[in-house]
Design an enzyme around this catalytic site. Structure first.
Site, mmCIF file in Angstrom:
data_model
loop_
_atom_site.group_PDB
_atom_site.id
_atom_site.type_symbol
_atom_site.label_atom_id
_atom_site.label_comp_id
_atom_site.label_asym_id
_atom_site.label_seq_id
_atom_site.Cartn_x
_atom_site.Cartn_y
_atom_site.Cartn_z
ATOM 1 N N ASP A 1 0.819 -1.211 0.000
ATOM 2 C CA ASP A 1 0.000 0.000 0.000
ATOM 3 C C ASP A 1 0.850 1.258 0.000
ATOM 4 O O ASP A 1 0.405 2.300 -0.472
ATOM 5 C CB ASP A 1 -0.933 -0.008 1.216
ATOM 6 C CG ASP A 1 -2.088 -0.965 1.011
ATOM 7 O OD1 ASP A 1 -3.166 -0.496 0.614
ATOM 8 O OD2 ASP A 1 -1.909 -2.171 1.223
ATOM 9 N N ASN B 1 2.030 -2.984 4.171
ATOM 10 C CA ASN B 1 1.102 -3.873 3.475
ATOM 11 C C ASN B 1 0.156 -4.466 4.511
ATOM 12 O O ASN B 1 0.279 -4.200 5.708
ATOM 13 C CB ASN B 1 1.860 -4.979 2.733
ATOM 14 C CG ASN B 1 0.976 -5.748 1.755
ATOM 15 O OD1 ASN B 1 0.236 -5.139 0.970
ATOM 16 N ND2 ASN B 1 1.027 -7.061 1.799
#
Length: 350
Positions: free
Chosen positions: A242, A252
């Protein structure tokens, strides 16, 4: 590969509607929602009905366009003010996913380039920009898949965490892209998908889409990652992300850092598949990444017929964790593969 025809985010411009695959209902129901208001688009992003960093960016681009399209502004300046309100509202939906802000900033850059044009011309430009974001993501995913495939061998066991597949992007996915590309070329992998508590993106989404595509996939609970590594079943770990900080620290889905620690212990390469849009050079290191806290019921009751925790027990439910750059073997982008030291290699990609 049936699922390759599935687009998780679609613009129905004629009806001023954003159509999304509701990922909260998978694998039991494949339902497409028709979102016609900014409130609905905000809720879809916040509630993970649309999820996956690239898909969030695509939805944000379309959302910014549709929100501005509704404007009754008669001048450029009035339209820009309306756009800024839409952008600010959509940006408040998810604090961690950098693609959300990247896409919204890109839409703002485009509207600023159209300064002085009529509202109709500006709205058309915003639509064009949103479509371009989607088209570029499809190409980015394919290119990441090509680079990742160069690091893998036919028949290799791959472990993945969360969902970084076709439904999280425009096409192919990031971490799953080499698996799909390999299958198209007769290169096959045995995939182990972590369940990914507490929202079960691995069980509900990764296992679903890979099974739909005819990939050899086995679902495991998160705490089984160690044993499959110890038994020699895993040749590489592939995850999406992310946000990647300038030094390579990577946010993440919660549990990713634990997988990385295990991979390091067993001498297994740990690869992060990261579009450039998720790399945040303004963020120096992982400590600067804001970690979103999610509702208690995701842990205590969401997936159970009856609550599976004591009534009123305190819950700590962070949505992400940050994997230290020292645990990451390489970061695979559409511009090439970055190796440590990431402070140097990531900046060169730009």
């Amino acid at each position: 590969m049936e699922n390759q025809a599935i687009q998780s985010v679609i613009l129905d411009d004629e009806n001023s509607t954003l159509v999304i695959l509701d990922q909260t209902l998978l694998p039991n129901e494949k339902i497409f929602l028709r979102l016609t208001s900014q409130n609905q688009i905000w809720e879809a992003i916040y509630s993970l009905r649309v999820r996956g960093a690239p898909a969030i960016g695509i939805a944000a681009g379309y959302g910014a366009y549709l929100g501005t399209k509704e404007s009754k502004a008669e001048t450029y300046d009035e339209l820009y003010e309306d756009f800024k309100k839409v952008k600010e509202y959509l940006a408040s939906s998810r604090p961690t996913a950098v693609n959300l802000f990247w896409a919204l900033d890109r839409m703002e850059t485009r509207i600023l380039k159209e300064k002085g044009k009529t509202p109709v011309e500006v709205k058309n430009a915003l639509k064009d920009e949103a479509e371009t974001i989607r088209e570029e993501d499809a190409k980015v995913c394919e290119t990441i898949g090509e680079y990742a495939l160069s690091l893998l061998k036919d028949g290799m066991g791959i472990l993945t965490h969360c969902n970084a597949g076709a439904i999280a992007t425009a096409k192919y996915g990031t971490a799953l892209a080499p698996i799909y590309l390999g299958k198209e070329r007769g290169v096959n992998f045995k995939v182990y998908a972590d369940e990914t508590r507490p929202l079960l993106q691995g069980a509900r989404l990764t296992a679903w889409e890979l099974k739909e595509a005819g990939v050899d996939v086995a679902l495991i609970c998160d705490n089984m990652a160690s044993i499959v590594m110890k038994e020699g079943k895993i040749g590489a770990v592939l995850v999406g992300c992310d946000r990647v900080a300038a030094n390579g620290d990577t946010a993440n889905k919660i549990g990713t850092s634990g997988v990385a620690i295990l991979a390091k212990h067993y001498g297994i390469p740990f690869y992060v598949c990261a579009p450039l849009s998720t790399i945040d050079l303004k963020c120096a290191h992982g400590d600067d990444i804001h970690i979103e806290l999610r509702p208690d019921e995701e842990v205590t009751s969401k997936w159970y017929e009856k609550p599976m925790a004591p009534q009123g027990v305190k819950v700590y439910n962070p949505c992400f964790d940050v994997t230290d750059n020292k645990l990451i073997s390489a970061i695979i982008t559409e511009k090439g593969i970055a190796y440590p030291p990431y402070n140097e290699s990531l900046s060169k990609l730009f």
